[in-house]
Design an enzyme around this catalytic site. Structure first.
Site, short mmCIF file in Angstrom:
data_model
loop_
_atom_site.label_atom_id
_atom_site.label_comp_id
_atom_site.label_asym_id
_atom_site.label_seq_id
_atom_site.Cartn_x
_atom_site.Cartn_y
_atom_site.Cartn_z
N HIS A 1 43.38 -57.27 -6.86
CA HIS A 1 44.46 -56.62 -6.21
C HIS A 1 44.59 -55.24 -7.03
O HIS A 1 45.05 -54.48 -5.99
CB HIS A 1 45.75 -56.90 -5.85
CG HIS A 1 46.83 -56.52 -6.66
ND1 HIS A 1 47.81 -56.46 -6.55
CD2 HIS A 1 46.96 -56.67 -8.25
CE1 HIS A 1 49.12 -56.61 -7.58
NE2 HIS A 1 48.36 -56.70 -8.49
N GLU B 1 51.32 -56.78 0.40
CA GLU B 1 51.95 -57.00 -0.66
C GLU B 1 53.56 -57.66 -0.35
O GLU B 1 54.33 -57.50 -1.57
CB GLU B 1 51.79 -55.89 -2.19
CG GLU B 1 50.28 -55.28 -2.68
CD GLU B 1 50.47 -56.77 -3.80
OE1 GLU B 1 50.60 -57.53 -3.73
OE2 GLU B 1 49.06 -56.54 -3.84
N ASP C 1 54.97 -51.95 -1.90
CA ASP C 1 55.78 -51.58 -3.50
C ASP C 1 55.54 -50.04 -3.20
O ASP C 1 55.83 -49.37 -4.58
CB ASP C 1 54.92 -52.21 -4.68
CG ASP C 1 53.42 -51.72 -4.29
OD1 ASP C 1 52.58 -50.17 -4.83
OD2 ASP C 1 52.48 -52.50 -5.14
N ASP D 1 45.01 -48.43 -7.51
CA ASP D 1 43.93 -49.67 -7.61
C ASP D 1 42.53 -49.16 -7.38
O ASP D 1 41.15 -50.08 -6.10
CB ASP D 1 44.46 -50.03 -5.68
CG ASP D 1 45.55 -51.11 -5.28
OD1 ASP D 1 46.22 -51.05 -7.13
OD2 ASP D 1 46.29 -51.14 -4.19
N HIS E 1 50.25 -47.42 -6.68
CA HIS E 1 49.37 -47.76 -7.61
C HIS E 1 48.11 -46.99 -6.74
O HIS E 1 47.59 -46.83 -5.60
CB HIS E 1 48.97 -49.24 -7.78
CG HIS E 1 50.15 -50.10 -8.26
ND1 HIS E 1 50.79 -50.23 -7.46
CD2 HIS E 1 50.22 -49.64 -9.92
CE1 HIS E 1 51.77 -50.92 -8.47
NE2 HIS E 1 52.01 -50.70 -9.36
N ASP F 1 50.63 -50.42 0.83
CA ASP F 1 50.56 -51.39 0.14
C ASP F 1 52.75 -51.13 0.17
O ASP F 1 53.25 -50.01 -0.62
CB ASP F 1 51.01 -50.87 -1.08
CG ASP F 1 50.73 -51.77 -1.74
OD1 ASP F 1 51.87 -52.54 -2.23
OD2 ASP F 1 50.09 -52.30 -3.24
N HIS G 1 46.87 -57.05 -2.12
CA HIS G 1 45.49 -55.98 -1.87
C HIS G 1 44.54 -56.34 -2.18
O HIS G 1 43.88 -54.77 -1.40
CB HIS G 1 45.99 -54.63 -2.36
CG HIS G 1 46.61 -52.68 -1.82
ND1 HIS G 1 46.96 -52.00 -2.07
CD2 HIS G 1 45.74 -53.29 -0.88
CE1 HIS G 1 46.95 -51.15 -0.80
NE2 HIS G 1 46.10 -51.49 -0.42
N1 LIG Z 1 48.14 -53.32 -5.01
C1 LIG Z 1 48.92 -53.90 -6.28
N2 LIG Z 1 50.05 -53.63 -6.07
N3 LIG Z 1 48.53 -52.93 -7.77
C2 LIG Z 1 49.24 -53.12 -8.07
C3 LIG Z 1 47.53 -52.93 -9.52
C4 LIG Z 1 48.90 -53.11 -10.69
C5 LIG Z 1 47.80 -52.49 -12.66
N4 LIG Z 1 47.44 -51.18 -11.57
C6 LIG Z 1 46.60 -53.42 -12.12
O1 LIG Z 1 45.48 -53.13 -12.38
O2 LIG Z 1 46.43 -54.81 -12.76
MN LIG Z 2 48.27 -51.74 -3.98
MN LIG Z 3 50.83 -51.42 -5.02
#
Ligand SMILES: NC(=[NH2+])NCCC[C@H](N)C(=O)O
Ligand SMILES: [Mn+2]
Ligand SMILES: [Mn+2]
Length: 301
Positions: free
Chosen positions: A141, A273, A230, A128, A126, A228, A101
């Site tokens: 990401h 992702e 996820d 992000d 998330h 994303d 991401h």
């Molecule tokens: N784009 C994503 N999948 N981001 C996940 C981030 C997970 C967590 N908040 C971090 O800063 O590491």
């Molecule tokens: Mn993300």
């Molecule tokens: Mn995510």
């Protein structure tokens, strides 16, 4: 007449720690993304993949700051920003295939130049919204939305030589269920609109999307969809690096895409992702392609 779509692949996995998401663009093409769009009578220009430099082991261990692979992430996003910018100038719809991401930094840098008030739909488990000061992981990401708001390392916020790319009131986050303390504080401070799983469970996806679309339509002149995978539940999209249980279903996600198609508000998009190494028979990429179908107007009748 629908716009032509320009596909840009960004085979980059350097914004996080699990290898394999660099194969996302291949997985999406293998799952039939181009054929799906062509079935919908859209002219597709596949521009291939942006070349990504892999860091040496010494470069990767950057003790100076909490930003893994900073230089490589900057380089890739500068290139992406230029390409996306060019495609919009040509009059095409940019559709970016990630990659992790962190590539949203470059997408938004290239797109936002063309809009006074770009809206962003951040479909994700998330937020992000971390910076090097709040990130628990040092993974870039987890930072692209904050960077696009102008919060974070100068070298990242200044990609494409301007900042900020988006305004907090033009963002809608959908599907959130894993937010770090710094992200929660930022959401509060900036008044960012978030439909977390709580609101989605209570209101239902139809009401959430209706409200999200109305909110953005009133004040934006274009909307970028940053999806994303996820955001979906890991049972439906297992091929992601940071899965979080309790996510959006396949059906809810289809409905969301169909409602965006009906509203005719999306002007650029990215699907990120997808990690085929962690996937089950390319299920996640296949789901992403099915969602693209709905986003670009596929209907049963
Ligand atoms: N784009 C994503 N999948 N981001 C996940 C981030 C997970 C967590 N908040 C971090 O800063 O590491
Ligand atoms: Mn993300
Ligand atoms: Mn995510």
């Amino acid at each position: 007449m629908k716009k032509d779509i320009s596909i840009i692949g960004v085979p980059m996995d350097l914004g996080q720690s699990r290898r394999g998401v660099d194969m996302g663009p291949s997985a999406l093409r293998y799952a039939g993304a181009i054929e799906k769009l062509e079935e919908l009578d859209i002219k597709v220009h596949d521009l291939g993949d942006i070349p990504i430099n892999r860091p040496s082991v010494e470069q990767a261990i950057n003790a100076e700051n909490n930003l893994k692979n900073l230089d490589q992430v900057i380089e890739a996003n500068e290139k992406l920003s230029e390409m996306v910018d060019k495609e919009i100038q040509t009059g095409n719809f940019p559709l970016v295939f990630g990659g992790d991401h962190s590539i949203a930094i470059g997408s938004l840098a290239g797109i936002s130049k063309h809009y006074e008030n770009l809206g962003v739909i951040w479909y994700d488990a998330h937020g992000d919204l971390n910076s090097e000061d709040t990130s628990p992981s040092g993974n870039i990401h987890g930072m692209p939305l904050a960077i696009s708001l102008g919060i974070g390392h100068d070298k990242l916020t200044n990609i494409a030589a301007y900042t900020p790319k988006v305004k907090p009131e033009n963002i809608v986050i959908i599907g959130a269920r894993s937010l770090d303390p710094g992200e929660k504080a930022l959401i509060k401070e900036k008044g960012i609109k978030v439909f977390s799983m709580h609101e989605i469970d209570r209101m239902g996806m139809p009401a959430v999307m209706e409200e999200a679309i109305k909110y953005l339509k009133e004040k934006t002149d274009g909307v970028h969809l940053s999806l994303d995978l996820d955001g979906l539940d890991p049972s439906e999209a297992p091929g992601v690096g940071t899965p979080v249980i309790g996510g959006l279903s396949y059906r809810e996600s289809h409905l969301a895409m169909e409602m965006l198609a009906e509203a005719e508000c999306i002007t650029s998009a990215e699907f990120v992702e997808v990690n085929p190494i962690l996937d089950e028979k390319n299920k996640t990429a296949t789901t992403a392609v099915a969602l693209m179908g709905s986003l670009f107007g596929e209907k049963l009748k």
